[in-house]
Design a protein around this motif. Structure first.
Motif, PDB file in Angstrom:
ATOM      1  N   THR A   1      -5.543  -0.480   1.403  1.00 20.36           N
ATOM      2  CA  THR A   1      -6.965  -0.181   1.518  1.00 20.36           C
ATOM      3  C   THR A   1      -7.729  -1.492   1.589  1.00 20.36           C
ATOM      4  O   THR A   1      -7.601  -2.337   0.696  1.00 20.36           O
ATOM      5  CB  THR A   1      -7.470   0.644   0.322  1.00 20.36           C
ATOM      6  N   VAL A   2      -8.495  -1.655   2.663  1.00 16.20           N
ATOM      7  CA  VAL A   2      -9.275  -2.872   2.855  1.00 16.20           C
ATOM      8  C   VAL A   2     -10.750  -2.515   2.753  1.00 16.20           C
ATOM      9  O   VAL A   2     -11.265  -1.726   3.545  1.00 16.20           O
ATOM     10  CB  VAL A   2      -8.976  -3.523   4.218  1.00 16.20           C
ATOM     11  N   SER A   3     -11.408  -3.085   1.777  1.00 13.88           N
ATOM     12  CA  SER A   3     -12.830  -2.796   1.561  1.00 13.88           C
ATOM     13  C   SER A   3     -13.698  -3.819   2.296  1.00 13.88           C
ATOM     14  O   SER A   3     -13.315  -4.983   2.447  1.00 13.88           O
ATOM     15  CB  SER A   3     -13.157  -2.816   0.077  1.00 13.88           C
ATOM     16  N   SER A   4     -14.844  -3.356   2.732  1.00 14.14           N
ATOM     17  CA  SER A   4     -15.742  -4.241   3.497  1.00 14.14           C
ATOM     18  C   SER A   4     -16.695  -4.999   2.581  1.00 14.14           C
ATOM     19  O   SER A   4     -16.789  -4.729   1.402  1.00 14.14           O
ATOM     20  CB  SER A   4     -16.545  -3.422   4.507  1.00 14.14           C
TER      21      SER A   4
ATOM     22  N   LEU B   1      -5.346  -2.540  -2.918  1.00 14.66           N
ATOM     23  CA  LEU B   1      -6.733  -2.677  -2.495  1.00 14.66           C
ATOM     24  C   LEU B   1      -7.063  -4.162  -2.343  1.00 14.66           C
ATOM     25  O   LEU B   1      -6.801  -4.955  -3.253  1.00 14.66           O
ATOM     26  CB  LEU B   1      -7.651  -2.038  -3.534  1.00 14.66           C
ATOM     27  N   VAL B   2      -7.652  -4.500  -1.208  1.00 12.17           N
ATOM     28  CA  VAL B   2      -7.998  -5.893  -0.946  1.00 12.17           C
ATOM     29  C   VAL B   2      -9.315  -5.936  -0.191  1.00 12.17           C
ATOM     30  O   VAL B   2      -9.640  -5.000   0.550  1.00 12.17           O
ATOM     31  CB  VAL B   2      -6.871  -6.594  -0.154  1.00 12.17           C
ATOM     32  N   GLN B   3     -10.057  -7.004  -0.380  1.00 15.70           N
ATOM     33  CA  GLN B   3     -11.304  -7.163   0.349  1.00 15.70           C
ATOM     34  C   GLN B   3     -11.043  -7.646   1.765  1.00 15.70           C
ATOM     35  O   GLN B   3     -10.007  -8.281   2.042  1.00 15.70           O
ATOM     36  CB  GLN B   3     -12.208  -8.160  -0.366  1.00 15.70           C
ATOM     37  N   ALA B   4     -11.952  -7.349   2.647  1.00 15.60           N
ATOM     38  CA  ALA B   4     -11.847  -7.824   4.027  1.00 15.60           C
ATOM     39  C   ALA B   4     -11.694  -9.343   4.036  1.00 15.60           C
ATOM     40  O   ALA B   4     -12.364 -10.048   3.274  1.00 15.60           O
ATOM     41  CB  ALA B   4     -13.078  -7.410   4.814  1.00 15.60           C
ATOM     42  N   GLY B   5     -10.777  -9.805   4.875  1.00 14.37           N
ATOM     43  CA  GLY B   5     -10.477 -11.222   4.936  1.00 14.37           C
ATOM     44  C   GLY B   5      -9.329 -11.642   4.051  1.00 14.37           C
ATOM     45  O   GLY B   5      -8.841 -12.772   4.164  1.00 14.37           O
ATOM     46  N   GLY B   6      -8.909 -10.750   3.179  1.00 12.58           N
ATOM     47  CA  GLY B   6      -7.828 -11.052   2.260  1.00 12.58           C
ATOM     48  C   GLY B   6      -6.453 -10.855   2.872  1.00 12.58           C
ATOM     49  O   GLY B   6      -6.318 -10.562   4.061  1.00 12.58           O
ATOM     50  N   SER B   7      -5.436 -11.002   2.035  1.00  8.95           N
ATOM     51  CA  SER B   7      -4.049 -10.921   2.486  1.00  8.95           C
ATOM     52  C   SER B   7      -3.232 -10.028   1.567  1.00  8.95           C
ATOM     53  O   SER B   7      -3.535  -9.885   0.379  1.00  8.95           O
ATOM     54  CB  SER B   7      -3.410 -12.317   2.506  1.00  8.95           C
ATOM     55  N   LEU B   8      -2.209  -9.449   2.136  1.00  8.83           N
ATOM     56  CA  LEU B   8      -1.204  -8.692   1.394  1.00  8.83           C
ATOM     57  C   LEU B   8       0.147  -8.931   2.041  1.00  8.83           C
ATOM     58  O   LEU B   8       0.225  -9.189   3.250  1.00  8.83           O
ATOM     59  CB  LEU B   8      -1.504  -7.193   1.402  1.00  8.83           C
ATOM     60  N   ARG B   9       1.188  -8.795   1.251  1.00  7.96           N
ATOM     61  CA  ARG B   9       2.542  -8.888   1.778  1.00  7.96           C
ATOM     62  C   ARG B   9       3.302  -7.630   1.414  1.00  7.96           C
ATOM     63  O   ARG B   9       3.489  -7.337   0.230  1.00  7.96           O
ATOM     64  CB  ARG B   9       3.270 -10.094   1.207  1.00  7.96           C
TER      65      ARG B   9
END
Length: 121
Positions: free
Chosen positions: A118-121, A10-18
């Protein structure tokens, strides 16, 4: 032969994941590999692909400029760096290896189990 995808979360909008996809059971250094995703209620779609030598990469228009696919052949691993994530990137992400036809098609011989982003707004 197994592809193990990991790195979702889970990450917020604008964030990054690899995301990582580790292959075992055989060497995939001589075949192309790709990432696909499937959002709830939608069909699986192409995200990115890389040729066996990493000399060429391909991206869906929706992720171009934000996602980067790479591979480490000695480690038998392919990565997907995802930056500037948007809520519409929310999906289960699958890695795949050894396409039967074009890199953007779903016809790959090997598939991983998927990892949820999952990207939260």
């Amino acid at each position: 032969v197994q592809l193990q995808a990991s790195g979702g979360g889970l990450v917020q909008a604008g964030g990054s994941l690899r995301l990582s996809c580790a292959a075992s059971g055989r060497t995939f250094s001589s075949v192309a590999m790709g990432w696909f995703r499937q959002a709830p209620g939608k069909e699986r779609e192409f995200v990115a692909a890389v040729t066996w030598s990493a000399s060429s990469t391909y991206y869906a228009n929706s992720v171009k400029g934000r996602f980067t696919i790479s591979r480490d052949n000695p480690k038998n691993t392919v990565y997907l760096q995802m930056n500037s994530l948007k809520p519409e990137d929310t999906a289960v992400y699958y890695c795949a290896a050894d396409p039967r036809r074009t890199l953007r098609d779903l016809e790959y011989d090997y598939w991983g189990q998927g990892t949820l982003v999952t990207v939260s707004s």
